[in-house]
Every structure is written in structure tokens, then in C-alpha cells.
Design a protein around this motif. Structure first.
Motif, PDB file in Angstrom:
ATOM      1  N   GLU A 183       0.508   3.146  -5.556  1.00 40.01           N
ATOM      2  CA  GLU A 183       0.111   4.228  -6.452  1.00 40.01           C
ATOM      3  C   GLU A 183       1.299   4.892  -7.156  1.00 40.01           C
ATOM      4  O   GLU A 183       1.113   5.606  -8.133  1.00 40.01           O
ATOM      5  CB  GLU A 183      -0.719   5.264  -5.694  1.00 40.01           C
ATOM      6  CG  GLU A 183      -2.063   4.698  -5.272  1.00 40.01           C
ATOM      7  CD  GLU A 183      -2.941   5.703  -4.570  1.00 40.01           C
ATOM      8  OE1 GLU A 183      -3.465   6.594  -5.273  1.00 40.01           O
ATOM      9  OE2 GLU A 183      -3.079   5.602  -3.342  1.00 40.01           O
TER      10      GLU A 183
ATOM     11  N   THR B 112      -7.962   2.842  -1.571  1.00 41.73           N
ATOM     12  CA  THR B 112      -6.970   2.880  -2.654  1.00 41.73           C
ATOM     13  C   THR B 112      -7.552   2.243  -3.914  1.00 41.73           C
ATOM     14  O   THR B 112      -7.398   2.784  -5.009  1.00 41.73           O
ATOM     15  CB  THR B 112      -5.678   2.151  -2.245  1.00 41.73           C
ATOM     16  OG1 THR B 112      -5.118   2.805  -1.111  1.00 41.73           O
ATOM     17  CG2 THR B 112      -4.658   2.137  -3.373  1.00 41.73           C
TER      18      THR B 112
ATOM     19  N   LEU C  14      -4.408  -4.227  -0.385  1.00 42.13           N
ATOM     20  CA  LEU C  14      -4.681  -2.799  -0.518  1.00 42.13           C
ATOM     21  C   LEU C  14      -5.978  -2.411   0.172  1.00 42.13           C
ATOM     22  O   LEU C  14      -6.947  -3.165   0.135  1.00 42.13           O
ATOM     23  CB  LEU C  14      -4.750  -2.416  -1.995  1.00 42.13           C
ATOM     24  CG  LEU C  14      -3.458  -2.613  -2.782  1.00 42.13           C
ATOM     25  CD1 LEU C  14      -3.705  -2.446  -4.271  1.00 42.13           C
ATOM     26  CD2 LEU C  14      -2.394  -1.633  -2.297  1.00 42.13           C
TER      27      LEU C  14
ATOM     28  N   ARG D 141       0.813  -1.216   0.000  1.00 42.80           N
ATOM     29  CA  ARG D 141       0.000   0.000   0.000  1.00 42.80           C
ATOM     30  C   ARG D 141       0.845   1.264   0.000  1.00 42.80           C
ATOM     31  O   ARG D 141       0.392   2.317  -0.419  1.00 42.80           O
ATOM     32  CB  ARG D 141      -0.976   0.005   1.164  1.00 42.80           C
ATOM     33  CG  ARG D 141      -0.297   0.110   2.514  1.00 42.80           C
ATOM     34  CD  ARG D 141      -1.249   0.057   3.675  1.00 42.80           C
ATOM     35  NE  ARG D 141      -1.885  -1.236   3.732  1.00 42.80           N
ATOM     36  CZ  ARG D 141      -2.958  -1.526   4.439  1.00 42.80           C
ATOM     37  NH1 ARG D 141      -3.529  -0.595   5.154  1.00 42.80           N
ATOM     38  NH2 ARG D 141      -3.462  -2.722   4.452  1.00 42.80           N
TER      39      ARG D 141
ATOM     40  N   ARG E 272      -9.969   4.706  -5.434  1.00 38.66           N
ATOM     41  CA  ARG E 272      -9.304   5.904  -5.953  1.00 38.66           C
ATOM     42  C   ARG E 272      -8.559   5.649  -7.267  1.00 38.66           C
ATOM     43  O   ARG E 272      -8.529   6.504  -8.147  1.00 38.66           O
ATOM     44  CB  ARG E 272      -8.344   6.439  -4.891  1.00 38.66           C
ATOM     45  CG  ARG E 272      -7.687   7.738  -5.226  1.00 38.66           C
ATOM     46  CD  ARG E 272      -6.879   8.340  -4.076  1.00 38.66           C
ATOM     47  NE  ARG E 272      -5.950   7.399  -3.448  1.00 38.66           N
ATOM     48  CZ  ARG E 272      -6.094   6.876  -2.230  1.00 38.66           C
ATOM     49  NH1 ARG E 272      -7.149   7.172  -1.490  1.00 38.66           N
ATOM     50  NH2 ARG E 272      -5.192   6.051  -1.726  1.00 38.66           N
ATOM     51  N   THR E 273      -7.966   4.468  -7.417  1.00 40.14           N
ATOM     52  CA  THR E 273      -7.132   4.208  -8.595  1.00 40.14           C
ATOM     53  C   THR E 273      -7.937   3.894  -9.855  1.00 40.14           C
ATOM     54  O   THR E 273      -7.393   3.962 -10.953  1.00 40.14           O
ATOM     55  CB  THR E 273      -6.166   3.039  -8.336  1.00 40.14           C
ATOM     56  OG1 THR E 273      -6.923   1.875  -7.996  1.00 40.14           O
ATOM     57  CG2 THR E 273      -5.178   3.376  -7.242  1.00 40.14           C
TER      58      THR E 273
END
Length: 126
Positions: free
Chosen positions: A63, A96, A92, A59, A99-100
Motif C-alpha cells: 500500500e 488488502t 496479498l 503485504r 481496501r485498495t
């Protein structure tokens, strides 16, 4: 095939908040290249070992690592690496994953029915 990955790995601020200091960009680049190679080869055990050696969590760097301009999960889907893809989803946080946009990418690129996409759906439901 490995050279194709090596030539297009991009690292964006992988050193933030991790044991990899900003003064060691070569080490961060090496880690990113290794992660991409492990994803391409569906090698979950080697990825886990490398993460443990670096004393980081996925994590922390997820990103910041791009493989052929794809996130690690997108790269796993594109290469049919379902074992490591589901492993990464489990490591993760749901925030996350949301968001990705990995799930939206999977659905838009014909991977919406994959076990990785299903794992993302399960992690992000609430």
C-alpha cells in the motif's frame, strides 16, 4: 520506458514495520523503483528475489508503493504484466485487495476480464 517509471515513483511510508528504517529513505525509494520496474517488465522472479533480499513481505509495502500514481496491481494491469499481477494477488490478504480498490479500478479501466481481475475476485469471495 524505465525512465518514465523512475521519474514518477512515489513512496508513501514504505518503511513502516519493515526492516527499512525511516532513516534510510533512499533505500526505500530504491526498493520502490525496483518493484515498479519489475512489475513493468513482468519479472516475477526478480521481484521475489528482491523481496527475499530485503527480508520483507509484499503485504508490508504494497500500500505504500505507487508507480505512476497507480498501485502495483493497477500498474501491472496497465502494462499487461499478468504473471506478476497474479503473483501479487496471491501474496496479498483479501482485506488488502478489498481496501485498495484494485478490482474496481480494473473494471473501470477495461481490465475486468483479465486473469488478474479474476484472481482478485477469487481471493475476495467469501
Amino acid at each position: 520506458m524505465w525512465k518514465a517509471v523512475a521519474s514518477t515513483v512515489a513512496v508513501a511510508s514504505i518503511a513502516m514495520g519493515v526492516n527499512l528504517a525511516a532513516s534510510k529513505p533512499a533505500q526505500a525509494q530504491d526498493l520502490a523503483l525496483n518493484l515498479c520496474t519489475y512489475v513493468q517488465g513482468d519479472d516475477r522472479m526478480r521481484m521475489r528475489q528482491r523481496i527475499r533480499e530485503e527480508r520483507i513481505r509484499l503485504r508490508q509495502v504494497y500500500e505504500g508503493v505507487r508507480c505512476n500514481d497507480l498501485s502495483l496491481i493497477q500498474f501491472a494491469l496497465a502494462n499487461g504484466s499478468m504473471d506478476i499481477g497474479t503473483f501479487m494477488v496471491s501474496q496479498l490478504p483479501a482485506s488488502t485487495l478489498s481496501r485498495t480498490g484494485d478490482l474496481a479500478w480494473a473494471e473501470a479501466n477495461g481490465h475486468g476480464d483479465s486473469e488478474v481481475a479474476q484472481a482478485i475476485r477469487e481471493r475476495t469471495e467469501d
